[in-house]
Design an enzyme around this catalytic site. Structure first.
Site, PDB file in Angstrom:
ATOM      1  N   ASP A 193       0.818  -1.207   0.000  1.00 32.22           N
ATOM      2  CA  ASP A 193       0.000   0.000   0.000  1.00 32.22           C
ATOM      3  C   ASP A 193       0.854   1.261   0.000  1.00 32.22           C
ATOM      4  O   ASP A 193       0.617   2.180  -0.761  1.00 32.22           O
ATOM      5  CB  ASP A 193      -0.990   0.010   1.175  1.00 32.22           C
ATOM      6  CG  ASP A 193      -0.314  -0.139   2.533  1.00 32.22           C
ATOM      7  OD1 ASP A 193       0.892  -0.450   2.603  1.00 32.22           O
ATOM      8  OD2 ASP A 193      -1.011   0.039   3.550  1.00 32.22           O
TER       9      ASP A 193
ATOM     10  N   PHE B 270       0.637  11.778   6.822  1.00 33.69           N
ATOM     11  CA  PHE B 270      -0.089  10.582   7.229  1.00 33.69           C
ATOM     12  C   PHE B 270      -1.390  10.498   6.445  1.00 33.69           C
ATOM     13  O   PHE B 270      -2.143  11.469   6.374  1.00 33.69           O
ATOM     14  CB  PHE B 270      -0.375  10.616   8.736  1.00 33.69           C
ATOM     15  CG  PHE B 270      -0.963   9.333   9.231  1.00 33.69           C
ATOM     16  CD1 PHE B 270      -0.176   8.209   9.384  1.00 33.69           C
ATOM     17  CD2 PHE B 270      -2.317   9.237   9.502  1.00 33.69           C
ATOM     18  CE1 PHE B 270      -0.720   7.004   9.815  1.00 33.69           C
ATOM     19  CE2 PHE B 270      -2.874   8.037   9.935  1.00 33.69           C
ATOM     20  CZ  PHE B 270      -2.070   6.925  10.097  1.00 33.69           C
TER      21      PHE B 270
ATOM     22  N   ASP C 280       7.113   3.956   3.118  1.00 32.19           N
ATOM     23  CA  ASP C 280       7.362   5.146   3.927  1.00 32.19           C
ATOM     24  C   ASP C 280       8.873   5.243   4.171  1.00 32.19           C
ATOM     25  O   ASP C 280       9.605   5.684   3.296  1.00 32.19           O
ATOM     26  CB  ASP C 280       6.553   4.978   5.226  1.00 32.19           C
ATOM     27  CG  ASP C 280       6.472   6.224   6.067  1.00 32.19           C
ATOM     28  OD1 ASP C 280       7.509   6.878   6.246  1.00 32.19           O
ATOM     29  OD2 ASP C 280       5.384   6.532   6.567  1.00 32.19           O
TER      30      ASP C 280
END
Length: 178
Positions: A101, A153, A104
């Site tokens: 997904d 975020f 980061d």
């Protein structure tokens, strides 16, 4: 604007744009793997919506399996990766595509790449819906990237905040504005 638990989120990428890009990624994979039967390894929990949509759009015979790793607590990466669920079948000699997904810091992906390389796949590539270049701390080669986003975020389309928001059809970014 939406509220999840104690935080507010503003729209970032609408559903139509997400699905359009997923279809483009699937078309690239279909072209690149023509004549092959790649195995898609979805990283749970966050990639479940992305995995569902991309595997339906890939026009090839594919295998599907799942792994579950964790490195987040709240809205921050802990920097430590734990494997919670393992592979269901042998990847030796297979063309493997990790379906993620979001990349980061890259620590979870580096851990997973090391883990999967021990399975001796013929090839190992990554398709990630999202990439945060500003947060990246590992040297990763990500072949298929849906969207590059700033270091913020996000929730929705499988990504959550404290277990909430995964079911949202679009992506939303955390905001201080209420």
């Amino acid at each position: 604007m939406i509220k999840i638990n104690d935080l507010f989120f503003a729209p970032l990428i609408p559903e139509a744009q997400l699905l359009s890009r997923v279809n483009e990624l699937a078309a690239e994979i279909t072209t690149d793997y023509r004549g092959k039967s790649p195995v898609l390894v979805a990283v749970l929990n966050g990639s479940f919506m992305f995995m569902s949509d991309i595997c339906k759009a890939i026009d090839l015979p594919i295998g599907i399996t799942f792994v579950k790793i964790a490195s987040y607590s709240g809205t921050k990466s802990t920097g430590e990766v734990r494997q919670l669920l393992g592979l269901e079948f042998d990847l030796s000699g297979k063309d493997v595509i990790i379906v993620e997904d979001i990349v980061d810091t890259g620590k979870s992906m580096a851990y997973l790449l090391d883990l999967l390389n021990r399975e001796n796949p013929r090839s190992l590539e990554i398709v990630s819906l999202l990439l945060k270049p500003a947060a990246l701390q590992e040297d990763l080669q990500i072949r298929y990237i849906g969207f590059e986003i700033p270091d913020l975020f996000v929730v929705g389309y499988g990504l959550d905040y404290s277990g909430q928001g995964r079911n949202l059809r679009s992506l939303y970014q955390k905001t201080e504005i209420q």
